[in-house]
Design a protein around this motif. Structure first.
Motif, PDB file in Angstrom:
ATOM      1  N   ARG A  23      -1.133  14.148 -24.889  1.00  0.00           N
ATOM      2  CA  ARG A  23       0.012  14.097 -23.972  1.00  0.00           C
ATOM      3  C   ARG A  23       0.353  12.653 -23.605  1.00  0.00           C
ATOM      4  O   ARG A  23       1.512  12.263 -23.546  1.00  0.00           O
ATOM      5  N   ARG A  24      -0.717  11.864 -23.410  1.00  0.00           N
ATOM      6  CA  ARG A  24      -0.509  10.455 -23.073  1.00  0.00           C
ATOM      7  C   ARG A  24       0.188   9.736 -24.238  1.00  0.00           C
ATOM      8  O   ARG A  24       1.087   8.921 -24.037  1.00  0.00           O
ATOM      9  N   MET A  25      -0.228  10.085 -25.445  1.00  0.00           N
ATOM     10  CA  MET A  25       0.368   9.492 -26.647  1.00  0.00           C
ATOM     11  C   MET A  25       1.862   9.783 -26.694  1.00  0.00           C
ATOM     12  O   MET A  25       2.686   8.903 -26.962  1.00  0.00           O
ATOM     13  N   GLN A  26       2.227  11.028 -26.401  1.00  0.00           N
ATOM     14  CA  GLN A  26       3.649  11.405 -26.425  1.00  0.00           C
ATOM     15  C   GLN A  26       4.402  10.689 -25.319  1.00  0.00           C
ATOM     16  O   GLN A  26       5.512  10.227 -25.504  1.00  0.00           O
ATOM     17  N   HIS A  27       3.736  10.604 -24.172  1.00  0.00           N
ATOM     18  CA  HIS A  27       4.336   9.946 -23.015  1.00  0.00           C
ATOM     19  C   HIS A  27       4.681   8.494 -23.342  1.00  0.00           C
ATOM     20  O   HIS A  27       5.688   7.968 -22.904  1.00  0.00           O
ATOM     21  N   GLU A  28       3.812   7.861 -24.153  1.00  0.00           N
ATOM     22  CA  GLU A  28       4.064   6.471 -24.515  1.00  0.00           C
ATOM     23  C   GLU A  28       4.983   6.357 -25.726  1.00  0.00           C
ATOM     24  O   GLU A  28       5.158   5.273 -26.293  1.00  0.00           O
ATOM     25  N   GLY A  29       5.535   7.484 -26.149  1.00  0.00           N
ATOM     26  CA  GLY A  29       6.545   7.464 -27.204  1.00  0.00           C
ATOM     27  C   GLY A  29       6.011   7.206 -28.602  1.00  0.00           C
ATOM     28  O   GLY A  29       6.746   6.767 -29.477  1.00  0.00           O
ATOM     29  N   LYS A  30       4.704   7.486 -28.835  1.00  0.00           N
ATOM     30  CA  LYS A  30       4.146   7.290 -30.169  1.00  0.00           C
ATOM     31  C   LYS A  30       4.286   8.582 -30.986  1.00  0.00           C
ATOM     32  O   LYS A  30       3.969   9.660 -30.499  1.00  0.00           O
ATOM     33  N   GLN A  31       4.760   8.435 -32.214  1.00  0.00           N
ATOM     34  CA  GLN A  31       4.925   9.600 -33.079  1.00  0.00           C
ATOM     35  C   GLN A  31       3.572  10.022 -33.653  1.00  0.00           C
ATOM     36  O   GLN A  31       2.888   9.188 -34.231  1.00  0.00           O
ATOM     37  N   PRO A  32       3.214  11.291 -33.542  1.00  0.00           N
ATOM     38  CA  PRO A  32       1.974  11.736 -34.191  1.00  0.00           C
ATOM     39  C   PRO A  32       2.157  11.815 -35.708  1.00  0.00           C
ATOM     40  O   PRO A  32       3.277  12.015 -36.178  1.00  0.00           O
ATOM     41  N   ASP A  33       1.087  11.624 -36.457  1.00  0.00           N
ATOM     42  CA  ASP A  33       1.164  11.859 -37.903  1.00  0.00           C
ATOM     43  C   ASP A  33       0.373  13.134 -38.231  1.00  0.00           C
ATOM     44  O   ASP A  33      -0.066  13.848 -37.323  1.00  0.00           O
ATOM     45  N   LYS A  34       0.183  13.391 -39.517  1.00  0.00           N
ATOM     46  CA  LYS A  34      -0.480  14.645 -39.895  1.00  0.00           C
ATOM     47  C   LYS A  34      -1.908  14.713 -39.368  1.00  0.00           C
ATOM     48  O   LYS A  34      -2.382  15.778 -38.979  1.00  0.00           O
TER      49      LYS A  34
END
Ligand code: ZN
Ligand code: ZN
Length: 623
Positions: free
Chosen positions: A239-250
């Motif tokens: 959630r923190r990753m998304q909050h910081e606007g980082k795109q997840p990869d596979k």
């Protein structure tokens, strides 16, 4: 000089300068074409040009269509073999996972007076990573210092990586501290080392102090939490990753799906699936299998089937994920049909496939089918059954009450029974009231798992069944003396994307008043429906009848279901994940509750799924 490259279609023949063609076409060439180029180079003496010969060697060593032996011969016969050619051979061996040979090539290089360069060292250090050898890494580190190459950022990053994965975090930290500059790979290498070696505190400190984080950094953190079983924390990092606007990869998505599968957080899993579709991320075998597994573990087989169909290249894992899901959810005939489809596909079954399949037969009471598959795995597929398969067969025969056959199988198996098998056997003995076998299995189980609360409960159930109360009390005393306690029951339910956890008798939830109000209502309605609490289960733990009844009322799954009733709209299926096996009292109560409240109640306990619908359970009361 001009070379003509033969291609599959004569009309497409192209004329290219040799050097250019060899560099550009390297990966696209077929072996046959490369050999023709090779022949032409010999004919025109271009083979004596080290650069051209090395390029050809590179193709042989690294291309999927290549041949490492040709590369070795070519380099062996080169008049002045130079570093590039040797690096190529090392790359070739690394690609084929022969790390030891890759390292030994370095020694051969030195013998032939070929000077290693930065690239040589990044390659051999990569080989050391594969072997997790800090010693070999140290030796190369010395060689690197001797040659004055230690300040190259690639080399430093690789050195940190080698030390980190082989557990020498002190050395890794030293190289890191001595680096003149740090790039994101430098940070990630150290981070990964902390994660792999379980240095939790340093890991979090480093992650928080990183000047920037890329997807690899986030993946390391999420992967760490998943590996140590901290699934809620893994989701928090995501959630923190998304909050910081980082795109997840596979890689991120596979880790997150694994966490979701454990938590049974279907809504979040569906969100990930929608994200994958929206971003047009192709479902490869890893991501596809993770998605199928997530749906299966959440008891949502429609989703699992959909994800399975969307996965273009299905691997064995993909098939097994769906098969395991069908088996655990009691959809036996669908599991058997899926297996027949698998047999007709290019993917062959493995040992896991058969344990899923036998499990499906056992849950569905399909004795004949199960025995047929048990023999088929050995005869047709050459897979020797292991303890898990024997356990499934014991379960299968036990459920059906075929104890003679069961004893025969247990006598013939080449290994000793394990705790899982004995527990299955005890379950069968309880249902079919086979005291003789149950007592024997129970005593064996306690010997095998002397600190497991479950072992004592199962055996004492046997004694209680046979009215041997002296034995029940002796067992209880042994448990008290040894301090063996029942692990606390814990159930979780996801509501609006949040996972709520309840332990037995939990009063910590912020809506506890409403939850307990709901429990009272449930109890009242159950009573009206003619339900009698089954107090036999808690016999061992508590003596007072009244306490027994209220304790049954507060089992964690009932708390979670009550919370589900008050926080979702009527008709919404309720999904609960429980850490222990469900007790028979909760089981019969939930069957009735599914009618009273007209809800589909899905409980995943430590063994399997129970789908309560319209007054009955998918497990057919056998679990
Ligand atoms: Zn219960
Ligand atoms: Zn059930």
């Amino acid at each position: 000089m001009i070379l003509t490259l033969p291609t599959s279609h004569p009309a497409q023949r192209s004329t290219l300068k040799a050097n250019l063609s060899l560099t550009q076409l390297c990966t696209h060439l077929q072996l046959q074409e490369a050999k023709q180029v090779h022949a032409l180079m010999i004919k025109t003496s271009q083979i004596s040009d080290s650069y051209s010969a090395s390029r050809l060697a590179e193709f042989y060593a690294v291309s999927d269509n290549g041949n490492l032996e040709y590369a070795e011969n070519l380099v062996g016969y080169m008049e002045e073999p130079y570093t590039f050619a040797w690096n190529t051979l090392i790359r070739g061996h690394l690609k084929r996972n022969s790390t030891q040979t890759a390292i030994s090539l370095y020694a051969q290089m030195l013998c032939k007076d070929v000077e290693p360069d930065c690239y040589t060292f990044t390659l051999v250090l990569k080989a050391c990573t594969g072997l997790s050898q800090a010693d070999a890494g140290k030796q190369f580190h010395c060689q690197i210092i001797k040659r004055g190459l230690e300040d190259g950022v690639f080399i430093r990053n690789k050195l940190i990586h080698v030390y980190a994965v082989s557990g020498s975090m002190g050395d890794a930290q030293k190289v890191f501290d001595g680096s003149p500059e740090w790039d994101i790979v430098t940070w990630n290498s150290l981070l990964e080392g902390y994660a792999e070696n379980g240095y939790t505190e340093s890991l979090h400190q480093l992650f928080d102090s990183m000047p920037c984080r890329d997807v690899v950094s986030w993946n390391t953190m999420i992967g760490y939490h998943v590996n140590v079983g901290e699934f809620v924390e893994a989701m928090e990092v995501f959630r923190r990753m998304q909050h910081e606007g980082k795109q997840p990869d596979k890689v991120t998505l596979v880790s997150v799906l694994t966490a979701i599968a454990h938590l049974g957080a279907l809504a979040q899993g569906k969100w990930i699936h929608a994200y994958i579709r929206k971003q047009r991320i192709g479902l490869d075998e890893n991501l596809g299998s993770a998605l199928v597994n997530m749906y299966s573990k959440c008891g949502c087989l429609e989703g699992a089937t959909l994800a399975f169909n969307e996965t273009k290249r299905k691997s064995l894992d993909t098939w097994n994920a769906l098969l395991g899901g069908l088996a655990a959810n009691g959809r036996s005939s669908e599991a058997i049909y899926l297996f027949s489809r698998m047999e007709n596909s290019k993917v062959g079954p493995n040992a896991i496939t058969f344990s899923c399949l036998l499990n499906a037969c056992s849950h569905g009471g399909l004795v004949e089918d199960g025995l047929a598959y048990f023999s088929k795995m050995r005869v047709v597929y050459g897979i020797e059954p292991d303890i898990v398969h024997y356990g499934c067969v014991v379960d299968l025969l036990g459920r059906a009450g075929q104890f003679d056959k069961l004893e025969e199988i247990m006598r013939s198996m080449p290994m000793k029974p394990d705790a899982i098998m004995l527990k299955a056997l005890l379950g069968a003995c309880k249902i079919h009231k086979n005291f003789r076998m149950g007592e024997k299995a129970g005593l064996q189980l306690i010997e095998l798992a002397p600190n497991d609360h479950g072992s004592y409960v199962l055996l004492s159930n046997m004694y209680a069944m046979a009215n041997e109360w002296d034995h029940v009390h002796t067992l209880r005393k042994t448990m008290l003396d040894k301090g063996i306690m029942k692990p606390p029951g814990c159930s979780s339910i996801e509501v609006d994307g949040l996972v709520h956890e309840f332990i037995v008798g939990d009063i910590s939830h912020y809506r506890r008043k409403e939850i307990y109000g709901m429990l009272d209502e449930m109890r009242g309605k159950l009573k009206v429906a003619g339900y009698e609490p089954d107090t036999e289960q808690v016999l061992l733990d508590i003596d007072n009848e009244e306490v027994k009844q209220s304790s049954l009322g507060h089992h964690s799954e009932k708390l979670a279901v009550a919370f589900g009733f008050i926080s979702t709209t009527p008709g919404t299926p309720i999904r609960v994940i429980k850490n222990l096996r469900m007790c028979s009292d909760c089981h019969s109560a939930l069957k009735l509750l599914s009618v009273i409240y007209n809800r589909h109640l899905i409980i995943r306990d430590s063994n399997r799924f129970h789908h309560f619908q319209e007054g009955s359970c998918s497990c057919r009361d056998y679990w």
